[in-house]
Scaffold this motif. Structure first.
Motif, mmCIF file in Angstrom:
data_model
loop_
_atom_site.group_PDB
_atom_site.id
_atom_site.type_symbol
_atom_site.label_atom_id
_atom_site.label_comp_id
_atom_site.label_asym_id
_atom_site.label_seq_id
_atom_site.Cartn_x
_atom_site.Cartn_y
_atom_site.Cartn_z
ATOM 1 N N HIS A 117 19.353 90.236 33.340
ATOM 2 C CA HIS A 117 20.032 91.453 33.814
ATOM 3 C C HIS A 117 21.513 91.153 34.009
ATOM 4 N N VAL A 118 22.372 91.938 33.371
ATOM 5 C CA VAL A 118 23.820 91.724 33.533
ATOM 6 C C VAL A 118 24.477 93.056 33.883
ATOM 7 N N LEU A 119 25.250 93.040 34.950
ATOM 8 C CA LEU A 119 26.013 94.225 35.352
ATOM 9 C C LEU A 119 27.491 93.922 35.122
ATOM 10 N N VAL A 120 28.166 94.798 34.360
ATOM 11 C CA VAL A 120 29.596 94.604 34.108
ATOM 12 C C VAL A 120 30.358 95.609 34.968
ATOM 13 N N ASN A 121 31.193 95.114 35.848
ATOM 14 C CA ASN A 121 32.033 95.989 36.690
ATOM 15 C C ASN A 121 33.492 95.770 36.334
ATOM 16 N N GLU A 122 34.250 96.862 36.308
ATOM 17 C CA GLU A 122 35.692 96.751 36.073
ATOM 18 C C GLU A 122 36.421 97.326 37.288
ATOM 19 N N TYR A 123 37.393 96.606 37.778
ATOM 20 C CA TYR A 123 38.170 97.049 38.947
ATOM 21 C C TYR A 123 39.644 97.057 38.576
ATOM 22 N N GLU A 124 40.295 98.202 38.693
ATOM 23 C CA GLU A 124 41.754 98.196 38.651
ATOM 24 C C GLU A 124 42.230 97.720 40.014
ATOM 25 N N ALA A 125 43.501 97.264 40.084
ATOM 26 C CA ALA A 125 44.049 96.878 41.392
ATOM 27 C C ALA A 125 43.870 98.053 42.352
ATOM 28 N N GLY A 126 43.380 97.783 43.547
ATOM 29 C CA GLY A 126 43.192 98.868 44.520
ATOM 30 C C GLY A 126 41.773 99.407 44.542
ATOM 31 N N GLN A 127 40.960 98.996 43.569
ATOM 32 C CA GLN A 127 39.559 99.445 43.591
ATOM 33 C C GLN A 127 38.665 98.351 44.163
ATOM 34 N N GLY A 128 37.639 98.743 44.909
ATOM 35 C CA GLY A 128 36.725 97.759 45.491
ATOM 36 C C GLY A 128 35.297 98.241 45.406
ATOM 37 N N ILE A 129 34.458 97.616 46.175
ATOM 38 C CA ILE A 129 33.046 98.037 46.244
ATOM 39 C C ILE A 129 32.622 97.926 47.715
ATOM 40 N N MET A 130 31.966 98.974 48.208
ATOM 41 C CA MET A 130 31.574 99.032 49.628
ATOM 42 C C MET A 130 30.629 97.883 49.985
ATOM 43 N N PRO A 131 30.682 97.420 51.227
ATOM 44 C CA PRO A 131 29.733 96.387 51.645
ATOM 45 C C PRO A 131 28.292 96.848 51.407
ATOM 46 N N HIS A 132 27.499 95.987 50.807
ATOM 47 C CA HIS A 132 26.114 96.324 50.474
ATOM 48 C C HIS A 132 25.305 95.041 50.365
ATOM 49 N N GLU A 133 24.001 95.184 50.249
ATOM 50 C CA GLU A 133 23.153 94.033 49.926
ATOM 51 C C GLU A 133 22.554 94.293 48.557
ATOM 52 N N ASP A 134 22.282 93.233 47.816
ATOM 53 C CA ASP A 134 21.740 93.428 46.475
ATOM 54 C C ASP A 134 20.236 93.680 46.502
ATOM 55 N N GLY A 135 19.618 93.443 47.645
ATOM 56 C CA GLY A 135 18.221 93.814 47.818
ATOM 57 C C GLY A 135 17.243 92.826 47.203
ATOM 58 N N PRO A 136 15.945 93.122 47.353
ATOM 59 C CA PRO A 136 14.898 92.172 46.949
ATOM 60 C C PRO A 136 14.746 92.032 45.438
ATOM 61 N N LEU A 137 15.221 92.999 44.666
ATOM 62 C CA LEU A 137 14.998 92.984 43.211
ATOM 63 C C LEU A 137 15.537 91.717 42.556
ATOM 64 N N PHE A 138 16.698 91.258 43.014
ATOM 65 C CA PHE A 138 17.366 90.137 42.349
ATOM 66 C C PHE A 138 17.198 88.813 43.102
ATOM 67 N N HIS A 139 16.525 88.861 44.236
ATOM 68 C CA HIS A 139 16.345 87.685 45.081
ATOM 69 C C HIS A 139 15.715 86.540 44.267
ATOM 70 N N PRO A 140 16.066 85.260 44.426
ATOM 71 C CA PRO A 140 16.854 84.679 45.513
ATOM 72 C C PRO A 140 18.290 84.287 45.137
ATOM 73 N N VAL A 141 18.752 84.574 43.913
ATOM 74 C CA VAL A 141 20.119 84.146 43.585
ATOM 75 C C VAL A 141 20.794 85.152 42.657
ATOM 76 N N ILE A 142 22.094 85.388 42.912
ATOM 77 C CA ILE A 142 22.875 86.163 41.951
ATOM 78 C C ILE A 142 24.084 85.336 41.559
ATOM 79 N N SER A 143 24.496 85.493 40.317
ATOM 80 C CA SER A 143 25.656 84.738 39.837
ATOM 81 C C SER A 143 26.677 85.727 39.301
ATOM 82 N N THR A 144 27.936 85.444 39.539
ATOM 83 C CA THR A 144 28.998 86.327 39.064
ATOM 84 C C THR A 144 30.080 85.528 38.362
#
Ligand SMILES: O=C(O)CCC(=O)C(=O)O
Ligand SMILES: [Fe+2]
Length: 166
Positions: free
Chosen positions: A30-57
């Protein structure tokens, strides 16, 4: 999740990551591609049980900061407050071309997010500062950033997705 063939350029990265043996012998699917321009972010969240126990970025383009926050239900005094600022724990400096792995407590106990900022002042709240090319007080400007979040989803459907002509 319905499995699809990975594009070749991603397959190369996945093979290299698998070689590091951080996914407990499993091949990321599973690969998620996110693009952020300067000034864009992502709200605090948890990735949840689906991807447990490790995520790599994989971090491409600009540096950024990944900020960690206590869960409201954490049971610590910081977590009792609903205010995001008061639940702040610390940040990691994500350098261009670096690989981030989130597991154990950092996966289970904390939310993560990226503030919608164009500029940062380096502080001593940065957990990995000692390993980075930055020093306290330095001011940095964010640019466009692309992140590839590569994970393993244990349960996928055994059907193939057919797009286009039937
Ligand atoms: O872009 C990043 O580094 C974080 C992305 C993220 O947390 C997510 O997609 O769940
Ligand atoms: Fe996330």
């Amino acid at each position: 999740m319905i499995p699809e063939k990975m594009p070749e350029w991603l397959d190369v990265l996945i093979q290299r990551l698998s070689g590091l043996d951080v996914f407990d012998g499993k091949i990321p699917n599973h690969v998620l591609v996110n693009e952020y321009e300067a000034g864009q972010g992502i709200m605090p969240h948890e990735d949840g049980p689906l991807f447990h126990p490790v995520i790599s970025t994989l971090n491409i383009g600009s540096y950024t900061f990944l900020d960690f926050y206590y869960h409201i239900s954490d049971g610590t005094s910081q977590a009792e407050s609903c205010a995001e600022q008061e639940r702040y724990f610390m940040s990691l400096f994500l350098q261009p071309r670096s690989l981030l792995l989130i597991k154990s407590d950092m996966y289970n106990r904390f939310l993560h997010g990226i503030g919608p900022k164009t500029q940062d002042v380096i502080t001593d709240k940065i957990g990995n500062l000692g390993f980075c090319d930055a020093s306290v007080g330095e001011v940095m400007e964010r640019q466009r950033r692309i992140s590839l979040t590569i994970r393993h989803v244990p349960h996928t459907l055994k059907v193939k997705l057919k797009l286009g002509k039937t």
